[in-house]
Design an enzyme around this catalytic site. Structure first.
Site, PDB file in Angstrom:
ATOM      1  N   LYS A 251      54.948  87.479 107.260  1.00 18.30           N
ATOM      2  CA  LYS A 251      54.785  86.063 106.828  1.00 18.30           C
ATOM      3  C   LYS A 251      53.797  85.995 105.855  1.00 18.30           C
ATOM      4  O   LYS A 251      52.455  85.979 105.911  1.00 18.30           O
ATOM      5  CB  LYS A 251      54.402  84.972 107.821  1.00 18.30           C
ATOM      6  CG  LYS A 251      54.521  83.673 107.780  1.00 18.30           C
ATOM      7  CD  LYS A 251      54.492  82.921 108.409  1.00 18.30           C
ATOM      8  CE  LYS A 251      54.004  81.122 107.949  1.00 18.30           C
ATOM      9  NZ  LYS A 251      53.599  80.150 108.667  1.00 18.30           N
ATOM     10  N   ASP A 256      51.282  76.545 102.234  1.00 17.51           N
ATOM     11  CA  ASP A 256      52.071  75.891 103.282  1.00 17.51           C
ATOM     12  C   ASP A 256      51.676  74.297 103.374  1.00 17.51           C
ATOM     13  O   ASP A 256      50.825  74.047 103.708  1.00 17.51           O
ATOM     14  CB  ASP A 256      51.749  76.410 104.566  1.00 17.51           C
ATOM     15  CG  ASP A 256      53.520  76.049 105.425  1.00 17.51           C
ATOM     16  OD1 ASP A 256      54.034  75.110 104.643  1.00 17.51           O
ATOM     17  OD2 ASP A 256      52.622  75.844 106.546  1.00 17.51           O
ATOM     18  N   LYS A 263      52.029  68.085 106.173  1.00 11.92           N
ATOM     19  CA  LYS A 263      50.828  67.768 107.161  1.00 11.92           C
ATOM     20  C   LYS A 263      49.461  66.899 106.747  1.00 11.92           C
ATOM     21  O   LYS A 263      49.859  66.511 105.848  1.00 11.92           O
ATOM     22  CB  LYS A 263      49.780  69.686 107.035  1.00 11.92           C
ATOM     23  CG  LYS A 263      50.985  70.951 107.425  1.00 11.92           C
ATOM     24  CD  LYS A 263      50.443  72.133 107.247  1.00 11.92           C
ATOM     25  CE  LYS A 263      50.769  73.292 107.335  1.00 11.92           C
ATOM     26  NZ  LYS A 263      51.045  73.332 108.597  1.00 11.92           N
ATOM     27  N   ASP A 274      48.151  80.550 104.899  1.00 13.66           N
ATOM     28  CA  ASP A 274      49.654  81.158 105.971  1.00 13.66           C
ATOM     29  C   ASP A 274      49.591  82.397 105.307  1.00 13.66           C
ATOM     30  O   ASP A 274      51.521  82.615 106.109  1.00 13.66           O
ATOM     31  CB  ASP A 274      50.503  79.574 105.436  1.00 13.66           C
ATOM     32  CG  ASP A 274      50.952  79.915 107.276  1.00 13.66           C
ATOM     33  OD1 ASP A 274      50.628  79.586 108.181  1.00 13.66           O
ATOM     34  OD2 ASP A 274      52.590  78.809 106.219  1.00 13.66           O
ATOM     35  N   ASP A 333      57.703  71.747 108.026  1.00 15.74           N
ATOM     36  CA  ASP A 333      56.745  72.805 108.847  1.00 15.74           C
ATOM     37  C   ASP A 333      56.634  74.180 109.205  1.00 15.74           C
ATOM     38  O   ASP A 333      55.502  74.755 109.510  1.00 15.74           O
ATOM     39  CB  ASP A 333      55.819  71.688 109.357  1.00 15.74           C
ATOM     40  CG  ASP A 333      54.434  71.909 108.946  1.00 15.74           C
ATOM     41  OD1 ASP A 333      54.303  72.603 108.063  1.00 15.74           O
ATOM     42  OD2 ASP A 333      53.785  72.086 109.403  1.00 15.74           O
ATOM     43  N   ARG A 337      59.115  80.516 110.748  1.00 18.41           N
ATOM     44  CA  ARG A 337      60.513  81.018 111.099  1.00 18.41           C
ATOM     45  C   ARG A 337      61.754  81.357 110.351  1.00 18.41           C
ATOM     46  O   ARG A 337      62.501  82.509 110.274  1.00 18.41           O
ATOM     47  CB  ARG A 337      60.546  80.804 112.082  1.00 18.41           C
ATOM     48  CG  ARG A 337      60.568  79.249 112.067  1.00 18.41           C
ATOM     49  CD  ARG A 337      61.151  78.522 113.912  1.00 18.41           C
ATOM     50  NE  ARG A 337      59.829  77.975 113.577  1.00 18.41           N
ATOM     51  CZ  ARG A 337      58.833  77.393 114.618  1.00 18.41           C
ATOM     52  NH1 ARG A 337      59.733  76.834 115.744  1.00 18.41           N
ATOM     53  NH2 ARG A 337      57.493  76.934 114.872  1.00 18.41           N
TER      54      ARG A 337
END
Length: 509
Positions: A251, A256, A263, A274, A333, A337
């Site tokens: 990833k 992020d 966030k 991240d 967020d 995936r």
């Protein structure tokens, strides 16, 4: 940092001129007649020194050694874990600008893996990040000599240790860089530097190529950022072309914000980490470059930022993945995936022996396992067991979590084939269940490293994990066909058709 190996006993090590001499003393140490051995024995009898892991006795310009500084350190039973603890303590104690040349001496013959751990621990204890500091002092420790009774018995482990240090520090470098110094484009540049090594090739795809492939889920995450996405394809070709590769998918969210589902501002700076899954893939390839093993490995890194621009993907948007499956984005967020699923579909073209994705995926995994073990998910028992064993040998631990089919119920959607989240309960498991929907055609495992990829607080920084785990797995299994699971063996023996049953992992403690 330079490492070298020498065949030396205590007397020979004591004669070396160096800035610091660290002597690792295990339980059951039997002194010889040399001055250093006698010093150790006297200190032990007097109660000033113990062989418990990490216990230190430091001296300046001792008569028993030519070194300017002498540190006796206990290493318990001499196991790799306790040697790592001992070396970390000792190097931390002598770490200073004055100590540039260090000798680490094993008082008794070490276990081979203990030598590898000593190398890694010395590097870890002396590591310094400097890239974005204006007047930073770099690592003062320039060279480490590992002294053992028989150097020939541990040369392989020394080479592995040095290669792992190179890979882990490459992963740390890119994990630690601020987001403006580690954009998707710069990350692709880092991957290209690896292609300078033998057997490594690198291809970088941009937005047009990614769109042509149908990676619309990946693209949806990137659409709120001014930084263009990059899809990085690394290949290490150390075996015949016909040999199935292991595929590592990292990833690569270089920052992020959470997107529209933004966030909280507290500690958001740590979201530069991240992309540590991507950094670990780069680190593995850096290690492979030095070791040159006879195997094939592919690294896939979907890299982009997740930003809340006016063009960003919105909660309720439905996107189509490369696999053709549609996804309702309920929480922007939960973006990791969405980039990984397209990379996993892309991995099918390599007909891999195994696919392992590595991601800082869920805060739920941090709650479950903290910062000690990475979360491991797999429906393939043989692959899961191999990764667990690799984590143990590398001292880069993971823990298997379940994949019961019932956990996937929450991913159902009225408006798409699936949703990208399933509520808070069991969040690490439901994230893995989402990824599993894109892996039916290949042996697959998922490593959630959200708790292990970096440290917060005073020690804030990338850990370089799980480079060690992945390298140990590849060295043990990367050149072999995957072993069938216990169930597959039983079906083949009975010659009966397979019956689909939910797979269960090991329950978390």
């Amino acid at each position: 940092m330079n490492f070298e190996l020498k065949s030396l006993d205590l007397a020979g090590s004591a004669a070396l001129t160096c800035d610091a001499l660290v002597v690792l003393v295990a339980e059951g140490f039997k002194p010889a007649r040399d001055a250093l051995s006698q010093l150790i024995e006297q200190a032990r009898k007097a109660g000033d020194f113990e062989t418990k892991p990490g216990k230190l006795l430091a001296m300046y310009k001792p008569a028993a050694a030519a070194a300017a500084r002498l540190v006796l350190v206990g290493c318990g039973d001499g196991s790799p874990k306790q040697v790592r603890q001992a070396v970390a303590s000792a190097v931390g104690a002598v770490k200073s600008p004055q100590v540039k040349k260090l000798v680490v001496c094993f008082a008794d013959a070490p276990a081979p893996l203990a030598v590898r751990c000593a190398v890694q621990a010395a590097a870890e204890a002396s590591y310094v990040y400097t890239t974005t500091k204006s007047k930073a002092e770099g690592r003062s420790l320039a060279g480490v000599t590992i002294a053992v009774p028989d150097a020939g018995a541990v040369r392989t482990e020394l080479a592995q240790g040095k290669a792992l240090v190179a890979g882990i520090e490459f992963a740390k470098e890119w994990g630690n860089r601020p987001a403006n110094h580690a954009t998707p484009t710069l990350l692709a540049g880092a991957a290209r530097t690896l292609a300078r090594f033998p057997r490594i090739k690198c291809e970088v795809l941009g937005p047009k190529e990614v769109e042509k492939l149908g990676m619309l889920s990946f693209m949806s995450v990137a659409q709120g950022s001014k930084e263009p996405l990059r899809f990085i394809v690394l290949r290490y070709e150390g075996a015949a072309r016909t040999a199935a590769p292991s595929v590592l998918v990292g990833k690569g969210i270089t920052f992020d914000t959470g997107g529209i589902s933004i966030k909280p501002s507290a500690e958001m700076d740590e979201m530069k980490f991240d992309m540590c899954g991507a950094a670990s893939v780069l680190g593995v390839f850096r290690t492979l470059a030095d070791l040159q093993p006879a195997m094939n490995v592919v690294g896939l890194i979907p890299a982009c930022e997740n930003m809340p621009d006016g063009g960003a993907v919105k909660p309720s948007d439905v996107v189509t993945s490369m696999s053709g499956q549609t996804i309702e984005n309920l929480n922007t967020d939960a973006e990791g995936r969405l980039v990984l699923c397209d990379a996993l579909t892309y991995a099918e073209r390599f007909k891999p022996r195994a696919v392992i994705d590595i991601a800082t995926l869920t805060g739920a995994c941090v709650v479950a396992l903290g910062g000690v073990r990475s979360g491991l998910f797999s429906a393939d028992d043989a692959l899961a067991e191999a990764l667990l064993a690799a984590g143990e040998s590398a001292l880069d631990l993971c823990w298997r979590l379940p994949l019961d089919d019932e956990y996937g119920e929450g991913l159902k959607s009225n408006f798409a084939d699936m949703a990208n989240v399933a509520g808070r309960a069991g969040g690490a498991v439901t994230a893995a269940k989402f990824l599993q929907k894109f892996t039916a055609k290949m042996p697959w495992a998922h490593l959630d490293i959200a708790g292990t990829a970096w440290k917060s607080g005073a020690a804030k920084g990338s850990t370089g994990r799980p480079v060690g785990l992945l390298v140990d797995y590849l060295l043990a299994h990367g050149d072999k066909a995957p072993a069938p699971s216990v169930e597959a063996k039983a079906r083949r023996a009975q010659k009966t058709p397979a019956v689909k049953k939910p797979r269960r992992g090991t329950a978390a403690a």
